[in-house]
Design a protein around this motif. Sequence first.
Motif, PDB file in Angstrom:
ATOM      1  N   ALA A  83      -6.024  23.667 -22.109  1.00 41.02           N
ATOM      2  CA  ALA A  83      -6.538  22.318 -22.358  1.00 41.02           C
ATOM      3  C   ALA A  83      -7.696  22.312 -23.343  1.00 41.02           C
ATOM      4  N   PHE A  84      -8.492  23.374 -23.365  1.00 41.41           N
ATOM      5  CA  PHE A  84      -9.679  23.407 -24.227  1.00 41.41           C
ATOM      6  C   PHE A  84      -9.595  24.550 -25.236  1.00 41.41           C
ATOM      7  N   LEU A 131     -11.838  24.424 -28.279  1.00 42.98           N
ATOM      8  CA  LEU A 131     -13.279  24.630 -28.128  1.00 42.98           C
ATOM      9  C   LEU A 131     -13.588  26.125 -28.225  1.00 42.98           C
ATOM     10  N   ALA A 132     -14.726  26.432 -28.765  1.00 44.33           N
ATOM     11  CA  ALA A 132     -15.094  27.830 -29.026  1.00 44.33           C
ATOM     12  C   ALA A 132     -15.030  28.690 -27.769  1.00 44.33           C
ATOM     13  N   GLU A 133     -15.615  28.203 -26.661  1.00 39.77           N
ATOM     14  CA  GLU A 133     -15.677  29.003 -25.440  1.00 39.77           C
ATOM     15  C   GLU A 133     -14.563  28.669 -24.448  1.00 39.77           C
ATOM     16  N   LYS A 134     -13.701  27.738 -24.820  1.00 37.88           N
ATOM     17  CA  LYS A 134     -12.581  27.327 -23.964  1.00 37.88           C
ATOM     18  C   LYS A 134     -13.051  26.960 -22.548  1.00 37.88           C
ATOM     19  N   CYS A 135     -14.152  26.207 -22.497  1.00 39.93           N
ATOM     20  CA  CYS A 135     -14.715  25.776 -21.222  1.00 39.93           C
ATOM     21  C   CYS A 135     -14.597  24.263 -21.088  1.00 39.93           C
ATOM     22  N   CYS A 136     -14.514  23.802 -19.876  1.00 36.66           N
ATOM     23  CA  CYS A 136     -14.368  22.370 -19.617  1.00 36.66           C
ATOM     24  C   CYS A 136     -15.710  21.658 -19.752  1.00 36.66           C
ATOM     25  N   PRO A 137     -15.778  20.585 -20.563  1.00 35.60           N
ATOM     26  CA  PRO A 137     -17.008  19.785 -20.653  1.00 35.60           C
ATOM     27  C   PRO A 137     -17.375  19.220 -19.289  1.00 35.60           C
ATOM     28  N   GLU A 138     -18.661  19.099 -19.042  1.00 40.05           N
ATOM     29  CA  GLU A 138     -19.139  18.688 -17.733  1.00 40.05           C
ATOM     30  C   GLU A 138     -18.628  17.314 -17.322  1.00 40.05           C
ATOM     31  N   ASP A 139     -18.532  16.370 -18.282  1.00 34.03           N
ATOM     32  CA  ASP A 139     -18.124  15.011 -17.920  1.00 34.03           C
ATOM     33  C   ASP A 139     -16.634  14.904 -17.576  1.00 34.03           C
ATOM     34  N   LEU A 140     -15.858  15.945 -17.893  1.00 35.16           N
ATOM     35  CA  LEU A 140     -14.424  15.932 -17.577  1.00 35.16           C
ATOM     36  C   LEU A 140     -14.087  16.781 -16.359  1.00 35.16           C
ATOM     37  N   LYS A 141     -15.071  17.484 -15.845  1.00 35.18           N
ATOM     38  CA  LYS A 141     -14.802  18.498 -14.829  1.00 35.18           C
ATOM     39  C   LYS A 141     -14.148  17.920 -13.572  1.00 35.18           C
ATOM     40  N   ASP A 142     -14.635  16.772 -13.093  1.00 33.97           N
ATOM     41  CA  ASP A 142     -14.079  16.193 -11.860  1.00 33.97           C
ATOM     42  C   ASP A 142     -12.592  15.898 -11.996  1.00 33.97           C
ATOM     43  N   TRP A 143     -12.213  15.250 -13.112  1.00 36.33           N
ATOM     44  CA  TRP A 143     -10.809  14.886 -13.295  1.00 36.33           C
ATOM     45  C   TRP A 143      -9.957  16.100 -13.639  1.00 36.33           C
ATOM     46  N   ILE A 155       0.750  20.818 -18.675  1.00 42.30           N
ATOM     47  CA  ILE A 155      -0.212  19.719 -18.619  1.00 42.30           C
ATOM     48  C   ILE A 155      -1.458  20.059 -19.433  1.00 42.30           C
ATOM     49  N   GLY A 156      -1.912  21.305 -19.330  1.00 44.54           N
ATOM     50  CA  GLY A 156      -3.068  21.722 -20.120  1.00 44.54           C
ATOM     51  C   GLY A 156      -2.809  21.611 -21.604  1.00 44.54           C
ATOM     52  N   SER A 157      -1.629  22.030 -22.050  1.00 41.39           N
ATOM     53  CA  SER A 157      -1.281  21.946 -23.477  1.00 41.39           C
ATOM     54  C   SER A 157      -1.247  20.496 -23.956  1.00 41.39           C
ATOM     55  N   LEU A 158      -0.691  19.610 -23.115  1.00 38.04           N
ATOM     56  CA  LEU A 158      -0.626  18.197 -23.480  1.00 38.04           C
ATOM     57  C   LEU A 158      -2.032  17.603 -23.603  1.00 38.04           C
ATOM     58  N   LEU A 159      -2.900  17.924 -22.659  1.00 38.20           N
ATOM     59  CA  LEU A 159      -4.249  17.355 -22.661  1.00 38.20           C
ATOM     60  C   LEU A 159      -5.107  17.906 -23.791  1.00 38.20           C
ATOM     61  N   SER A 160      -4.717  19.043 -24.351  1.00 35.16           N
ATOM     62  CA  SER A 160      -5.512  19.608 -25.460  1.00 35.16           C
ATOM     63  C   SER A 160      -5.471  18.706 -26.687  1.00 35.16           C
ATOM     64  N   GLN A 169     -12.477   8.409 -19.150  1.00 33.76           N
ATOM     65  CA  GLN A 169     -11.553   7.347 -18.797  1.00 33.76           C
ATOM     66  C   GLN A 169     -10.105   7.727 -19.132  1.00 33.76           C
ATOM     67  N   GLU A 170      -9.915   8.407 -20.240  1.00 33.13           N
ATOM     68  CA  GLU A 170      -8.560   8.796 -20.634  1.00 33.13           C
ATOM     69  C   GLU A 170      -7.992   9.838 -19.671  1.00 33.13           C
ATOM     70  N   TRP A 171      -8.828  10.763 -19.247  1.00 32.53           N
ATOM     71  CA  TRP A 171      -8.355  11.780 -18.301  1.00 32.53           C
ATOM     72  C   TRP A 171      -8.114  11.175 -16.919  1.00 32.53           C
ATOM     73  N   LYS A 172      -8.934  10.219 -16.528  1.00 31.17           N
ATOM     74  CA  LYS A 172      -8.717   9.519 -15.257  1.00 31.17           C
ATOM     75  C   LYS A 172      -7.377   8.789 -15.287  1.00 31.17           C
ATOM     76  N   SER A 173      -7.124   8.113 -16.400  1.00 29.42           N
ATOM     77  CA  SER A 173      -5.879   7.370 -16.549  1.00 29.42           C
ATOM     78  C   SER A 173      -4.683   8.314 -16.488  1.00 29.42           C
ATOM     79  N   PHE A 174      -4.808   9.478 -17.108  1.00 29.43           N
ATOM     80  CA  PHE A 174      -3.711  10.454 -17.087  1.00 29.43           C
ATOM     81  C   PHE A 174      -3.445  10.925 -15.654  1.00 29.43           C
TER      82      PHE A 174
END
Length: 591
Positions: free
Chosen positions: A393-394, A397-409, A427-432, A439-444
Amino acid sequence: MAEHAVLHVLNRIAASSEASWVASSAANSKKGAKAITFEYNIATAELGSMAEAAVFHVLNKIAASLAGTISDELVKEVSALLAVKNSMKQIKSEFAVMRAFVSQVNAYDSRNETLAAWLEQVKKVAFEVEDIIDEYTYLVGKKRQQLLEFPEASVSSFEKHRRMHGIADQLKQVETRLERLTKMRHRYGISVRETASNSTALRQRRAFDIPHLSNEDEIVGNDEETKRLIEWLTDGREARAVISISGMGGLGKTTLANSIFKNPTVKRHFNWSVWISVSQSYRVEDLLRRILTHNTGKNEEILNGIDTMDRIELAEKVQIYLREKRYLIVLDDVWSRDPWSSLDHAFVRNNFRSRVIITTRTEDVASLADENRRLRLSTLPKEEAWDLFCKKAFSKLAEKCCPEDLKDWAEKIVDKCQGLPLAVVAIGSLLSYRRQQEQEWKSFYDQLSWQLTNNPELNWVASVLNLSFDNLPSYLKNCFLYCGLFPEDYLIKRKWLIRLWTAEGFIEERGPETTMEEVADGYVKELVHRSMLQVVERNDFGRAKTLQIHDLVREITLTTSRKEKFGIVCNGPGATVLREQARRVSVHKTD
C-alpha cells in the motif's frame, strides 16, 4: 448452481420423510416458510420464489410421501393424496432428466443468455415445488398427529381437505410447466457445449495459475515453511518423495511453491524440472504430453506419435524419459485424486532423489504425500500481514510505512483480510494508487464487500476464492451458503449446525444403516477438508466442536446468496425494511 438446486429437489422427492420435528418448524408460517430463532436471533423465512438452492432442500421432504407412510384409511378418504403422490413421481422423473442436462453446464456456457434464462425458469419451478411440498408435509404431519392423539376421530373431519386438493392442483400445474420447459429447450435449441478444449480452459485459467507475489523481497512469513521444503527437496533420501502444500485459496501455496521452484539451491540440486498447472479443467493425457514436450526441443524420438497415444502409452513414455533424471515436478492447483494413479505410474521411482510437489486446497489430495512430507499453510500472523500490507500500500513512500492519520483505517482493512496473503496483496496494491486521505480510506473500508465483487482490480480475488465453492458437489453448496448467514467471526457449534441443516432439509438420506446426523457430520468433515470451514476448537475425541468461516470468504458467499435468492443478512437496529427477495433472512441482533 442450477445443478445442485435440481439435485436438492430430487433428494427431497426421493427421500422425503414425515420428519415431524422438521415439519413442526414450518407450522407457524405460510407456504412452508420456516423460522429458526437462536442466540443472534437468526431467522429463516421464505420470501420469494426465485431462489435456486432449495431444490436439493425439497428432496427429503417429498420422499416420505412416496414411501407410503400415510395412513391407508386417510388415503381412502382424501383422494387428493393419491393425486399428490402421482404428481410427485412425475415431477421427480422430469427433474431427474433436467438435472442430468444441467449437470453438463460449465463455465464456458455462462455467455449463453438463452440458456441462462432457461435455467432461471428451472430454478423458479424448483422453489415452487419446495413451497408446495413444505405445505404438504405440514398438513400431513399435523393430521397424523391428530390421528395419533384422537384415533376415533372421523377422517372426514380433516379440516385441511380443501387445501390438500389445492396442493394436488398446484402440482399438476408444475407438471405442465416442466413439460413446457422441456419443449422450450428444444424449441430454442438450448444446449450445453462439450467441455471446453484443454487449450481454451488453460488460457482462461492462466490468470489464476500465476503466483500472486512475483518478487521474493515482497514475500512475508513462511520462513520456516521455506526452510523445511528446501530440506525435504535436497536431503539425502534416494527414493522418490511426494510433498504436498495445502490450505485454503489465497494462502500463497502457489507463491511458496514458485519461490522454491526458482530457488538457486533447489535448481542446482535437480538436473530436470517442470511446473505443471493442473487446475479443475485438465486431461491427464495433456498433462503427460506437457511433461514430454518440456525442454525436449525437437527431439523426434521423444515427440514421435505422442499426439495419438492413449493415457497408458503416454505414461510409459514419460517413465522412460525420466528414468535417468533427478527430476523435480510441481503439480500446481490439484483438486482431486483422480489423475494421480496415471501420474504416479509415470513418475518413475528411479532412486535418484527425485521429488514431486503437489499444491492443493483439499486434504484428500494432500494425503497423497509421503509420511511426514505434508505442509499445511495457515494465515499470516497480524504483524506479518501488516508488514506485507505496508509494503504494497505504501510502496511509493521511502520507508514504506503507514502515515499516522491512516493507521486506524489501514489496521481495520488488514484485520478484515484475516491474514490471507492474496487479499492483503491485492487490496494493498489497489490502495497504493488511492489518495492518502482518511475519508477516502474510510469510504473504501465501508464498501469493501462491494469492492471485492465489483471492482475490476479486486474481483479476481473473489474469483480465486469462489473456485472452492464452484468445485463443491451439489449436496454441499446449500450447506455452505447457509454458513455464510451466521454473523461475522461467529463460532458455529458443530452439533447446532447439523441440526439446522437437517431442519432445512439439506441432508440427503443414504440408506437405513446411516443416520441423518452421521451424514451431516460427514458434510462438516468434507467442508473442513476442502478448507472451506476452519476448526476453531475440538472436543476430547478430536472431533470439531466449533467452526468458523473466513471473513472475506463469508462476504463473497453472501454475494452469491443474494444473487441466488438463497438468503440475505440484516444488520443493526435500522434494518426494518427488506429491499431484496430471498428464501431466508438472517437477522443479527447484537444488543
